[in-house]
Design a protein around this motif. Structure first.
Motif, short mmCIF file in Angstrom:
data_model
loop_
_atom_site.label_atom_id
_atom_site.label_comp_id
_atom_site.label_asym_id
_atom_site.label_seq_id
_atom_site.Cartn_x
_atom_site.Cartn_y
_atom_site.Cartn_z
N GLN A 28 30.30 -18.86 51.95
CA GLN A 28 31.25 -17.79 51.80
C GLN A 28 32.63 -18.14 52.36
O GLN A 28 33.44 -17.26 52.57
CB GLN A 28 30.70 -16.53 52.49
CG GLN A 28 29.39 -16.05 51.92
CD GLN A 28 29.48 -15.72 50.45
OE1 GLN A 28 30.43 -15.07 50.01
NE2 GLN A 28 28.53 -16.17 49.66
N SER A 29 32.87 -19.41 52.61
CA SER A 29 34.15 -19.79 53.21
C SER A 29 35.30 -19.52 52.25
O SER A 29 35.14 -19.56 51.03
CB SER A 29 34.14 -21.26 53.62
OG SER A 29 34.31 -22.08 52.48
N ALA A 35 38.84 -22.67 46.10
CA ALA A 35 38.61 -23.80 45.19
C ALA A 35 38.03 -23.32 43.86
O ALA A 35 38.37 -23.86 42.81
CB ALA A 35 37.68 -24.82 45.85
N ILE A 36 37.18 -22.31 43.90
CA ILE A 36 36.65 -21.74 42.66
C ILE A 36 37.77 -21.07 41.88
O ILE A 36 37.93 -21.29 40.68
CB ILE A 36 35.49 -20.76 42.96
CG1 ILE A 36 34.26 -21.54 43.46
CG2 ILE A 36 35.14 -19.93 41.72
CD1 ILE A 36 33.15 -20.67 44.00
N ALA A 37 38.58 -20.27 42.56
CA ALA A 37 39.68 -19.58 41.89
C ALA A 37 40.70 -20.56 41.31
O ALA A 37 41.29 -20.30 40.26
CB ALA A 37 40.37 -18.62 42.87
N ALA A 38 40.87 -21.71 41.98
CA ALA A 38 41.83 -22.71 41.52
C ALA A 38 41.26 -23.65 40.46
O ALA A 38 41.97 -24.49 39.92
CB ALA A 38 42.31 -23.54 42.71
N GLY A 39 39.96 -23.52 40.17
CA GLY A 39 39.35 -24.37 39.16
C GLY A 39 38.95 -25.75 39.66
O GLY A 39 38.65 -26.63 38.86
N SER A 56 38.33 -32.35 48.53
CA SER A 56 38.46 -32.97 49.86
C SER A 56 37.05 -33.20 50.40
O SER A 56 36.08 -32.62 49.91
CB SER A 56 39.23 -32.04 50.80
OG SER A 56 38.45 -30.87 51.07
N ALA A 57 36.95 -34.02 51.42
CA ALA A 57 35.64 -34.29 52.03
C ALA A 57 35.05 -33.01 52.61
O ALA A 57 33.84 -32.78 52.50
CB ALA A 57 35.78 -35.36 53.11
N GLU A 58 35.87 -32.18 53.21
CA GLU A 58 35.39 -30.92 53.80
C GLU A 58 34.86 -29.97 52.72
O GLU A 58 33.80 -29.38 52.87
CB GLU A 58 36.50 -30.24 54.59
CG GLU A 58 36.05 -28.96 55.27
CD GLU A 58 37.17 -28.32 56.07
OE1 GLU A 58 37.12 -27.08 56.22
OE2 GLU A 58 38.07 -29.03 56.56
N LEU A 59 35.61 -29.85 51.62
CA LEU A 59 35.17 -28.98 50.53
C LEU A 59 33.88 -29.52 49.93
O LEU A 59 32.94 -28.76 49.65
CB LEU A 59 36.25 -28.86 49.47
CG LEU A 59 35.91 -27.98 48.27
CD1 LEU A 59 35.63 -26.53 48.70
CD2 LEU A 59 37.05 -28.02 47.25
#
Length: 127
Positions: A28-29, A35-39, A56-59
């Motif tokens: 839920q971050s 990232a979903i909204a940005a595609g 990114s590595a974190e994503l």
């Protein structure tokens, strides 16, 4: 299995998966939601999240955690129903793909990433 039964199973599977995913903080971050909204991240026809663009590595770590949670939920549901994890994942994908909002990315079985417009997403044949 009738189309109505498949729909009911998909709804139940999605509810169970959403419950399992909601308990995981990374799922839920705001990074994943953005990232979903940005595609960058999108739903796939396999029932898992995927990357339409290089993350990114974190994503990537956050999405991997979500997918591990989904995989576990799929396995649990498959065992309860006496079916396969893949079948549960595909049934869930049918429901998840129908909830992709305009502007969000999704991937069908052909492996091509698309961005949803105003039209509904064509569903895979198993839906």
């Amino acid at each position: 299995m009738t189309k109505r039964n498949k729909s009911l199973i998909a709804i139940a599977a999605t509810a169970a998966i959403l419950g399992g995913v909601a308990t995981m903080a990374p799922a839920q971050s705001s990074d994943v939601r953005q990232a979903i909204a940005a595609g960058v991240v999108g739903e796939t026809a396999s029932g898992y999240l995927g990357f339409a663009q290089t993350p990114s590595a974190e994503l990537r770590a956050q999405v991997d955690a979500i997918n591990l949670g989904r995989r576990s939920a799929f396995a649990d549901l498959a065992q309860q129903r006496g079916t396969t994890r893949q079948q549960v994942a595909e049934e869930t994908a049918c429901n998840r793909l129908s909830s992709v909002d305009p502007g969000e990315a999704y991937q069908l079985r052909d492996g091509v990433w698309r961005t949803r417009g105003s039209a509904p997403i064509p569903t895979p044949p198993y839906c």
